[in-house]
Structure formats: structure tokens, C-alpha cells
Design a protein around this motif. Sequence first.
Motif, PDB file in Angstrom:
ATOM      1  N   UNK A 640       0.764  -1.177   0.132  1.00  0.00           N
ATOM      2  CA  UNK A 640       0.042   0.010   0.123  1.00  0.00           C
ATOM      3  C   UNK A 640       0.890   1.195  -0.043  1.00  0.00           C
ATOM      4  N   UNK A 641       2.163   1.199   0.648  1.00  0.00           N
ATOM      5  CA  UNK A 641       2.801   2.206   0.444  1.00  0.00           C
ATOM      6  C   UNK A 641       3.861   2.530  -0.742  1.00  0.00           C
ATOM      7  N   UNK A 642       3.746   1.650  -1.815  1.00  0.00           N
ATOM      8  CA  UNK A 642       4.807   1.417  -2.717  1.00  0.00           C
ATOM      9  C   UNK A 642       4.733   2.967  -3.510  1.00  0.00           C
ATOM     10  N   UNK A 643       3.803   3.463  -3.652  1.00  0.00           N
ATOM     11  CA  UNK A 643       3.559   4.914  -4.461  1.00  0.00           C
ATOM     12  C   UNK A 643       4.613   6.031  -3.585  1.00  0.00           C
ATOM     13  N   UNK A 644       4.705   6.010  -2.414  1.00  0.00           N
ATOM     14  CA  UNK A 644       5.678   6.909  -1.818  1.00  0.00           C
ATOM     15  C   UNK A 644       7.059   6.261  -1.488  1.00  0.00           C
ATOM     16  N   UNK A 645       7.244   5.219  -1.859  1.00  0.00           N
ATOM     17  CA  UNK A 645       8.660   4.723  -1.847  1.00  0.00           C
ATOM     18  C   UNK A 645       9.862   5.563  -2.447  1.00  0.00           C
ATOM     19  N   UNK A 646      10.982   5.658  -1.717  1.00  0.00           N
ATOM     20  CA  UNK A 646      12.131   6.136  -2.194  1.00  0.00           C
ATOM     21  C   UNK A 646      13.426   5.505  -2.176  1.00  0.00           C
ATOM     22  N   UNK A 647      13.690   4.560  -1.115  1.00  0.00           N
ATOM     23  CA  UNK A 647      14.868   4.165  -0.649  1.00  0.00           C
ATOM     24  C   UNK A 647      15.088   2.751  -1.333  1.00  0.00           C
ATOM     25  N   UNK A 648      16.517   2.605  -1.846  1.00  0.00           N
ATOM     26  CA  UNK A 648      16.968   1.510  -2.368  1.00  0.00           C
ATOM     27  C   UNK A 648      16.593   0.469  -1.765  1.00  0.00           C
ATOM     28  N   UNK A 649      16.310  -0.738  -2.423  1.00  0.00           N
ATOM     29  CA  UNK A 649      15.429  -1.781  -1.685  1.00  0.00           C
ATOM     30  C   UNK A 649      15.947  -3.116  -2.361  1.00  0.00           C
ATOM     31  N   UNK A 650      16.491  -4.184  -1.514  1.00  0.00           N
ATOM     32  CA  UNK A 650      16.972  -5.352  -1.885  1.00  0.00           C
ATOM     33  C   UNK A 650      16.150  -6.185  -1.634  1.00  0.00           C
ATOM     34  N   UNK A 651      15.537  -7.303  -2.172  1.00  0.00           N
ATOM     35  CA  UNK A 651      14.571  -8.459  -1.841  1.00  0.00           C
ATOM     36  C   UNK A 651      15.408  -9.783  -2.095  1.00  0.00           C
ATOM     37  N   UNK A 652      15.352 -10.558  -0.976  1.00  0.00           N
ATOM     38  CA  UNK A 652      15.856 -11.668  -1.027  1.00  0.00           C
ATOM     39  C   UNK A 652      14.967 -12.857  -0.894  1.00  0.00           C
ATOM     40  N   UNK A 653      14.875 -13.932  -1.775  1.00  0.00           N
ATOM     41  CA  UNK A 653      13.702 -14.700  -1.669  1.00  0.00           C
ATOM     42  C   UNK A 653      14.173 -16.220  -1.878  1.00  0.00           C
ATOM     43  N   UNK A 654      13.633 -17.244  -1.145  1.00  0.00           N
ATOM     44  CA  UNK A 654      13.638 -18.401  -1.612  1.00  0.00           C
ATOM     45  C   UNK A 654      12.703 -19.028  -2.555  1.00  0.00           C
ATOM     46  N   UNK A 655      12.768 -19.659  -3.684  1.00  0.00           N
ATOM     47  CA  UNK A 655      12.037 -20.111  -4.791  1.00  0.00           C
ATOM     48  C   UNK A 655      11.048 -21.021  -4.270  1.00  0.00           C
ATOM     49  N   UNK A 656      11.424 -21.808  -3.091  1.00  0.00           N
ATOM     50  CA  UNK A 656      10.674 -23.075  -2.705  1.00  0.00           C
ATOM     51  C   UNK A 656       9.689 -22.607  -1.352  1.00  0.00           C
TER      52      UNK A 656
END
Length: 734
Positions: A640-656
Motif C-alpha cells: 500500500x505504500x509503494x507509491x511513496x517509496x524512495x529508498x533503494x530496496x533489496x529483496x532476498x527470496x527462496x523460490x520454494x
Amino acid sequence: MRFNLNPAICKLAFVLTATASILCAAAEEQHFPTTDDLRHLKAIGGPQLSADGKLVLVTITDATADGGKSHLWLVSAAGSEKPRQITFSPPSDKRGERNPQWAPDGSAIYFLAKRGEQTQLFRLDLRGGEAAPYELKVVPVVDQSKDKNAIPPPGAEKDAEKKEDNKAGAAEKEADKTAKPGTPELLSIDVAGYSPSPDGKWLAVWAHDPETPGEKKQKEAKADAVWVNRGVHLTRLYLAALKADGSVDGALKPAGVEPEVQRAIWSEGSDRLLVITEKPNDASDLGPANAGWLVKVAEPEKPLKLDAIPATVRGAAWSRDGNTIVFSASTAEDAPPGYEELFALPRESSGPKVLPLSAGFAGQLNASDLFVLPDRGVIAQAGIGTRSTVVRLSLDGSTPPAPIDLGAPVITGLQTNRRQTGWVWLAESGGNPVRLCFAGRLGDACTVLAIPELAPANLRSVEPELVHWTSGPFTIEGLLYLPPTAGSSKVPLIVDVHGGPFGAWENRHDAFADFLVGQGWAVLRPNPRGSSNYGVKFAAANKNDLGGGDYQDVMAGVDAVLAKYPLDPARMALIGYSYGGEMAGFVEGKTDRFKAIVSGAPVIDQFSEYGTERGSWYDRWYFGKPWEHVEDAWRQSPLAGAATAKTPFLLIQGESDSTDPLGQAQEMYRALRQEGVQVELVTYPREDHGPLAGGAYGRPSPEPWHGYDVRQRMIEFIDKAFGSAQGQGESKKP
């Protein structure tokens, strides 16, 4: 200038030049762990004291760099012998030996291992010889290949069967010839768990239904459609009578309890079992689905369901006289699923009456292992603030839980033998690695026992400082780790948010925290409202308020430490995994005070998360069914807050990942990318929720490089945001 000198080169260089010897000496000095050092950390767990009190059985898990397998070791309780490894795995066994238990007389050790197609129960006779598996077989309860709607239909595979018969080996044909007509086929079981009786005459074994030859043919023919939540292959309970030499005497006896079997706990007299089950086929997604059963050895086919035990039951123990059952279950108060209390069920109680033992306790009981003393005292593990300790309370509920001082902030794995002639446990704290302790009486000082080396030599560690701050109606606690340079200059701050939200940071020896400190960064680990270990009101304080008060608690902690410690407000980053990754998503849309944010396996969209996660009961407590509470669910979605996002963002995710599925990270990645925010998404094949986190934080993992890669990317991502040229995944010198 940085020198990375191999120890072998150092030995040669030492005899060549004085300069080289000085450099090598510096290289061998204490240093904070590097990302590669974290690949070489072993783990110890599950200490168990032998019947005579002379030996301690422990499980040692190999470092990630060595495959992450677990093996069994014996340690002398008197310190008279060096620890020795007693089990070794063939290359085909990818996990190693696990779930060990002493035989009641101490003559042998049981354990589970998968050294073929199935997980088997092994017995290692300590008088000599190799560990041998039990040949545990049953008549299959179900055979889906014989269902009326089975695919392929009857007769469709006649030609294939003829060809297969022609190719069959001589041994199989011979077995077919000698089989008696009408004899039920016995198939090996895949053991899920076991428990030997105190008198050594019985084994309770719970195992998955075996796959029949017909079902195997169905899979080979790719007739493998999955009818969701209609599975008939379940985990059932069997009793095996034992001979004096430990071998099985006769056929397994099936018990009549409803599957799925989770645990079986013997009474002291070895005549009864308390069995904890869970309804199959994801019934727990509709609500608590556990149950307690009483099974008599003389009549295993006639179990008694204990209606007084609630559907949230988890851990349990018998009193010494067998007249009372102590169990853990969810509190009656409004609290997150998993907030447990202790209860007692007296045998003489004819009605469904249970006695609460720990109501009002300002902590969190972890009652997976309970001990009832001869004087009717009860011992249980408990989390209290940033400590993990042991408490004592009374069986009649007259004495509330009282901590027992065992000499360290974090105590785990407390165990004793049947006669309670000694106690063993693991003790640790920030700055002090884990130790194996022994004491003749509970409450006596720890005698540290010799264990194998668990980490590379000369690793440096930091003891955290316990910090407090006020946020709304609450006093919040956190742990602050400061690098050596903090006294001479302002240092960057990393805020690390724990998982859960019903979880807590405890004052453990944490190589990952030391790794971050080694970058020259301070680390704040807050326990915001909703955390465990602080009582029921605190645990329930973020109900229908995820990303609200808990977010304010985290930011108030940031302000508190910035005001008191030499920290640089212009160089701050926030990291987190699971709920910590979810909080990272909230932070992304609510503030631009951080230079970088790292989010591991987050919840991003409460709607899609609820519909695709492994179980929704936990989330339902927080905000209800999303389609019935649309505004609440969206308000508590980081998306819901994506429209106001500014900060560099790293996503880490397991595929399973089945806890917070891959789609959550993908949603955030797409949203931020389309909003023009600097965002990166890195996914890891084969990784589920917990294993990827463990590897990233430096715990042993069978994946050799995933954790290393997570750490390296995270450090470089944050370093870049801080504007630093340093940091290639290695520790910086203070």
C-alpha cells in the motif's frame, strides 16, 4: 592495505623473513567473522545424559562448507576423555544422523537416518558393531492404485506389465514364486519419529503410510494428479515389542489413534502413552486441530481421546507417579497463536477439568520439553525479555514460574536422565560462544565440558548492550552492538528486525551480528510490541495494527540510540527476514530516513499472501479474513505504500518458500520498479523459508553458497548506499 595470508604460506614465510612473520602474526590475530568464516561454523544441539550420568550424547552439524550434515558425538561428563564422533554418513545420505535417543539402560543409541529410499530407525550398540537399521514393515493401510477411479484404468497396462515382467530380475521372480498365496504384502515404513519406553521393552514408532508397488507404477506412468486436501497417506502410530538384545519381537502393532501422529510420550510405568495428533489435510487452516489420546499398551487398538485437552496442545509430560499429565497449549486470553501456557490434567479428574499452572506469567513458555520432579515441581524452558532461561513451577498451580539461574542469558537444550542424577544444557551469550554444561543438581554451577571446535580460530565477538526506550504505552527493549570504532567517531547504524512478529531477539552468541559489526557498523535489534517474551498484553498489542505501533516502536528505538550513542544518522540501513522483511516493506513506504533496506522473504500483500501461504490461521488472528476486512488488510500491506517509496530496496527470496511465497517478493519488485525506485530481487532455487534464513545468518546449510551470496550482496548493497568504497563481504579492520 589489507593482507590475506594463507596459514600454510605463513608457516613457510615465518622461516624466511622477519617482515613476513610480523604480517602473519597480524593475520592470525582475532578478527570479526567474514562471510567465508560463516560458511565454516558448526552447530551443537540436543544434549542427552546417559543412564549412568557418565556420558553426554550431542548432535554436531557440519559447517556449510562441509555439507551441513549432522552426526552424533559422545562427550565425557567427567572430562576424562576427548569427545568422539560415533556416527558417519555415506555420501548418499544428505542430512546425516538425527533425532538420537539413549536406550533406557544406556547400552545403545537410537537415531534416524535416510540411507536408502526411506528414513529408517537405527540402533547403535555401544558394546561394539555398526549401527543397524530396524526392518520395520507393515501391511499397507491404503493402496490408491486399487481405487475404482484409479488411473491407468484396470487393463490399460497389460502390455506394459508384460514387458516389465520380461525385464524383471531373477531375485524378484524368485520372491514371487515363494510368496504364499493370500499372504498380505509387508512394506517398509518411512519413520517420522519414535520413542523407547522407560523399561526398554517397547518402541513407539510413528511413520508415513508406505507407497505400494501399484502406486509407484502410477507415478512412473505419470498418473500423478494431486487432489488437494484429500490425501489418504497419513502418519500412523505403531508399537514394537523388543527382545533383550534390542531386536524387534514380532510384528508391529498398529494403534487406533487418528492420524497425523505428532508425538508419543510414555508414562513412567511404560504401560501407557500420551499421543498428540493433528487432523490431516490442512485442517489446521480452519482452526486448531490437535488432540490428545491415551493409549494402553495392552489395548493399543482402543485409544481414549482426552476431551479435556484442547486442540492447541503441543508439548506434554507425565508426573512421576503417572497420575497427572502436564501439557502446553494456547492461552485462553486473546493472544497470537503460539502464545502458550502450562496446564495439568489429573488422572482422578473424571470431568473435563484442567488446572492452569502459569497464567499471568510475564514471559513466554517454550514447553517442547517438560520435566516433572519427584517433589512435583515442573521444569520448563521460558523466554523472558532478551533471555532464554529455565523456570520452575508447581504441579498444583500454587507456585508461579520462577527462573533458575544457570549462569548465562541464554539456556537451551536442558535435559536429564530417567533417575535425574545429573543435568546437561547449552549456555551462551553475546560475546561468549555456546558451552556444554553439566551439573549434578539443577541449580548448581555449570561444569563446562569439552566439545569439538565449532568455529574457525580467532574469531572476535561483541557483547551487546541492553537498551530501553518508551514508545506509546510500552517500554521497549533492544540489543545494541557497537564496533570498536564507535568511541572515536560516529559509525553507521543497521537496524535488524526479527521474524514473527511473535518472536524476539535474545542475547545469544550471534556470528551474523559480529559479521555486521566487523563492517564497522553498529547493530540495533529491537523487540517491538507484538514480540514474545514480554507477556500476553505486549504480544497482542499489534493485533490489527501491523506496520502501525510496531513501526513506531522501531523508529522510537532508532531515535533513542541516535541520541545516546555515537551513531551517524546520515548512514542508516534496515534489514529483516520474514516479519522483519515485512517491516522492511512498511519502512520503505513510510520514511526515507534509511539509505538502504534489505527485505528477506517478506509479506507484501496481505490478500495474496493469505491465499497462497502454507497456513492462514496465524495471520487470521491479526486482521481476520481479508475479504471480510478489506480496508484493514490493505492498510497492513506494505504494498500500500509503494507509491511513496524512495529508498533503494533489496529483496532476498527462496523460490520454494511456502511460508511467504515467491509471489510476495515479485509483487514488491514489480511495484517499486514501476515507481522508479532502485530495487533488486535475488531468488534462490530449492530454498524454503527457514533454511534460506539459516544459511544467510551463518547456520549450517546443505546449500554451499546461497548464504554466502546473500551476505555478499547485502553488504555491497548497503555499502554502495552509504557511499563507501569498502566492503566486499569481508570484515573491515577497526
